[in-house]
Design a protein around this motif. Sequence first.
Motif, short mmCIF file in Angstrom:
data_model
loop_
_atom_site.label_atom_id
_atom_site.label_comp_id
_atom_site.label_asym_id
_atom_site.label_seq_id
_atom_site.Cartn_x
_atom_site.Cartn_y
_atom_site.Cartn_z
N PRO A 64 1.03 -1.30 0.18
CA PRO A 64 -0.55 0.08 -0.12
C PRO A 64 0.64 1.33 0.10
O PRO A 64 0.24 1.96 0.30
CB PRO A 64 -1.12 -0.41 1.24
N LYS A 65 2.42 1.35 0.42
CA LYS A 65 2.90 2.37 0.19
C LYS A 65 4.07 2.67 -0.42
O LYS A 65 4.74 3.02 -1.16
CB LYS A 65 3.66 2.60 1.29
N ALA A 66 3.32 1.97 -1.80
CA ALA A 66 4.28 2.07 -3.34
C ALA A 66 4.68 3.39 -3.93
O ALA A 66 3.45 4.08 -3.43
CB ALA A 66 4.43 1.01 -4.65
N ALA A 67 5.43 3.83 -4.04
CA ALA A 67 5.56 5.29 -4.44
C ALA A 67 5.46 5.58 -6.35
O ALA A 67 4.39 4.96 -6.39
CB ALA A 67 7.31 5.46 -4.32
N ALA A 68 4.54 6.99 -5.85
CA ALA A 68 3.70 7.45 -7.19
C ALA A 68 4.87 7.41 -7.94
O ALA A 68 6.16 7.76 -8.09
CB ALA A 68 3.64 8.78 -7.22
N ILE A 69 4.62 6.98 -9.76
CA ILE A 69 5.78 7.20 -10.94
C ILE A 69 4.51 8.37 -11.45
O ILE A 69 3.61 8.11 -11.71
CB ILE A 69 5.03 5.99 -11.74
N ASP A 70 5.06 9.52 -11.70
CA ASP A 70 4.60 10.72 -12.32
C ASP A 70 4.33 10.28 -14.15
O ASP A 70 5.20 9.55 -14.64
CB ASP A 70 5.15 11.65 -12.09
N SER A 71 3.60 11.31 -14.79
CA SER A 71 3.38 10.64 -15.99
C SER A 71 4.74 11.26 -16.97
O SER A 71 4.42 12.83 -16.61
CB SER A 71 1.93 10.83 -16.59
N THR A 609 15.09 -2.99 -11.33
CA THR A 609 15.07 -3.18 -13.10
C THR A 609 13.38 -2.72 -12.97
O THR A 609 12.27 -3.48 -13.57
CB THR A 609 15.19 -4.72 -13.15
N VAL A 610 12.54 -2.88 -11.60
CA VAL A 610 11.28 -2.78 -11.02
C VAL A 610 10.95 -2.09 -11.60
O VAL A 610 10.87 -0.25 -10.64
CB VAL A 610 10.79 -3.69 -10.49
N PRO A 611 9.92 -1.23 -12.69
CA PRO A 611 9.35 0.60 -12.97
C PRO A 611 8.42 0.93 -11.25
O PRO A 611 9.37 2.20 -11.29
CB PRO A 611 8.81 0.42 -13.68
N GLU A 612 8.02 0.35 -11.28
CA GLU A 612 7.71 1.15 -9.83
C GLU A 612 8.94 1.66 -8.53
O GLU A 612 8.79 2.29 -7.54
CB GLU A 612 6.06 -0.07 -9.38
N GLN A 613 10.26 0.13 -8.16
CA GLN A 613 11.04 0.49 -7.30
C GLN A 613 11.86 1.78 -7.82
O GLN A 613 12.47 1.63 -7.65
CB GLN A 613 11.21 -1.14 -7.31
N SER A 619 12.46 9.07 -6.16
CA SER A 619 11.48 9.75 -4.97
C SER A 619 12.71 10.16 -3.89
O SER A 619 13.03 9.09 -3.21
CB SER A 619 10.59 9.81 -5.32
N GLU A 620 12.26 11.30 -3.55
CA GLU A 620 12.66 12.15 -2.15
C GLU A 620 12.07 10.79 -1.35
O GLU A 620 12.85 10.70 -0.13
CB GLU A 620 12.49 13.15 -1.83
N GLU A 621 10.57 10.81 -1.77
CA GLU A 621 10.34 10.02 -0.28
C GLU A 621 10.48 8.39 -0.26
O GLU A 621 9.82 8.22 0.94
CB GLU A 621 8.37 10.08 -0.32
N GLY A 622 10.14 8.09 -1.34
CA GLY A 622 11.38 6.72 -1.18
C GLY A 622 12.41 6.39 -0.47
O GLY A 622 12.47 5.38 -0.26
N ARG A 623 13.12 7.53 -1.06
CA ARG A 623 14.28 7.33 -0.53
C ARG A 623 14.70 7.61 1.20
O ARG A 623 14.96 6.58 2.26
CB ARG A 623 15.45 7.72 -0.75
N ARG A 624 13.43 8.20 1.50
CA ARG A 624 13.01 8.62 3.07
C ARG A 624 12.54 7.04 3.72
O ARG A 624 13.32 6.96 4.62
CB ARG A 624 12.13 9.67 3.18
#
Length: 644
Positions: A64-71, A609-613, A619-624
């Motif tokens: 549920p916490k996967a980061a957003a992927i901007d278009s 290698t996984v696009p979402e990851q 993203s700053e949020e993902g690294r945090r």
Amino acid sequence: MGRESVNAGLAQLSAGVYLAPMNPRHLARLASLLALSSACAASPARPTSAGVPVVAEAAVEQGPKAAAIDSVIGPLDLIVRHPAAGAVVDAPDSSFMFGSTGSGDAVLTINGAPVRVAPNGAWLAWVALPRDSVMRFELVASTPRETRRTELLARRPARYQPPASGAWIDPGSIEPRGQVTWPRDEFIPVTVRAHPDAQVRLRLPGNLLVPMARDTRLDEPAWGIRAFDSDTQNLRRGIPPDRYIALLRGRAVDSAQVEAIVGADTVRTPWPVRIALLDSTPAFAEMDGGEDGITIGRAARGGTYHWFWATGTRARLTGLLGDDARVQVAPGIEAWVPAADARPLYAASPPGAVAGSVALTPMADRARLRIPLSQPVPYEIIERERSLEVLLYGATGDVNWIRYGAGDTLVTRIAWSQEPEGVRLVVDLADPVWGFRAGWDRGDLLLDIRRPPPINAGKPFDGRLIVVDAGHPPLGASGPTGLTEAEANLGVALELQRMLEGAGARVVMTRTDATPVALGARPRLADSLGADLLLSIHNNALPDGVNPFPNNGTSVYYNHPRSIPLAAAVQRALVRRLGLRDLGIGRGDLALVRPTWMPAVLTEGLFMTVPEQEAMLRSEEGRRRYAQGVFEGTREFLRGRARD
């Protein structure tokens, strides 16, 4: 269309195809591909009867916490990140490809089959491999504005291809080869790959013929399958029908052939080996581990690391095979070490040693055990939760005195016993093991046992010295849009440094920029500083032939038992923070987790290698979140040790 965030940070998956934010006219074009893509996603990719690769993908498991992927909507820029053009892909029938289209509204096919494209243009595909030695992949990407085509050629590993008929021998399969030095009275196995119905034999000087029999040992799956594939069906093994073996002993060989006969057809190929008999004078080797001062010993040739011997350790030399030397650890126990680390000594003294009385010296940060030996024999230090066992191979015990010195709060008991393999010393501790070191001092083995640092459960990081390693460069993985692992690791490591220092820890970074740091220098730095902990930050990728869709997730690696609680705590926190599949912890012979002076773990938080990851790592949020998981797990470990 401008840049838009995907709702709740997830790419919505339907029938195996990304439903990215799109203009309605683009959706109509994409809808026609859904049925075909759904069929592709139902089963793993396999070559069709015509040998045409079929793309198959499964939805990437996301929490549920996967980061957003901007278009990203823009010009097409069709890039294949892996495999590179002309690369060798070592996989039997299927492997993965990934890259970017440069635009999230692109429709992509590989050899006519659809591939999901993430909103930022990233893509990952699991494809069947053509049977040809040169594999051709045609990629077509299109948007309402333009179309791009590219052709990628990759190669299979160069392997011997048997002829359609007649006898044959694979010349590159003959083992051993090169220079061999072997005991006169010991068999050496000789193996070769040849026609499965052939009569195979060695032809030695003097026209001596040695028959070869079918080798009935099971084959091994590729190391990547064994290490990472969650599908245990892929671990099934069989007996190759074209492998042969012979046992040879007591002969020096400088010219020989392998011969295969099928009916009236006979083929011969040279056996590129030179065998010398080991001299009857006992030959000893003294280990010289070079810069690290440690020689690695393996129980099986080419196998995993098992023994770690300080420079000066001596053992009887029992054989040489190419770049590997075989030494006797104790009767019935042998080890393989790099021949370059085994300096031959021709000594008159017999193997083995006498272990004398031991003495313990309490010191401020350690307790030092001095074990005198008549000569420096191979040893092994076995770590238990609250004890260390020192096994002195081939030694005889004369441990009359065990002197504890002034009362020590760490070491509670020392005992010794004579075992068939040598002398065993058991050092019981009041606290769980934190770390140790071993080395030679003029024939005495010094074992330094580290005192656990004082930890305040309320402020567990206060006063702690922690080395944070941002894994790579050199080398490292990369993601579909070109994010390098070195860059991603550093971003997470810097976030972690900030959190640790904010909680009261002293932090030393192995690197703070893109300058490459040698692998061995990283753990040496932590050891030289006397760090309390070593945390190495990495992100994962898989070897060719392992499907990334069911096998991606979060994992943490350790080497020594003392690091298991740290690895488990960090793993729990990472899974909680990142929300990805829990791949669990694992033991690995990895340089960053082998230091013995402190607990050490290596994290593999996300898959590059996984696009979402990859997007999370951009993203700053993902690294945090990643750093927060490591921070919280480390805090949990320290609090647990404070309670101990």
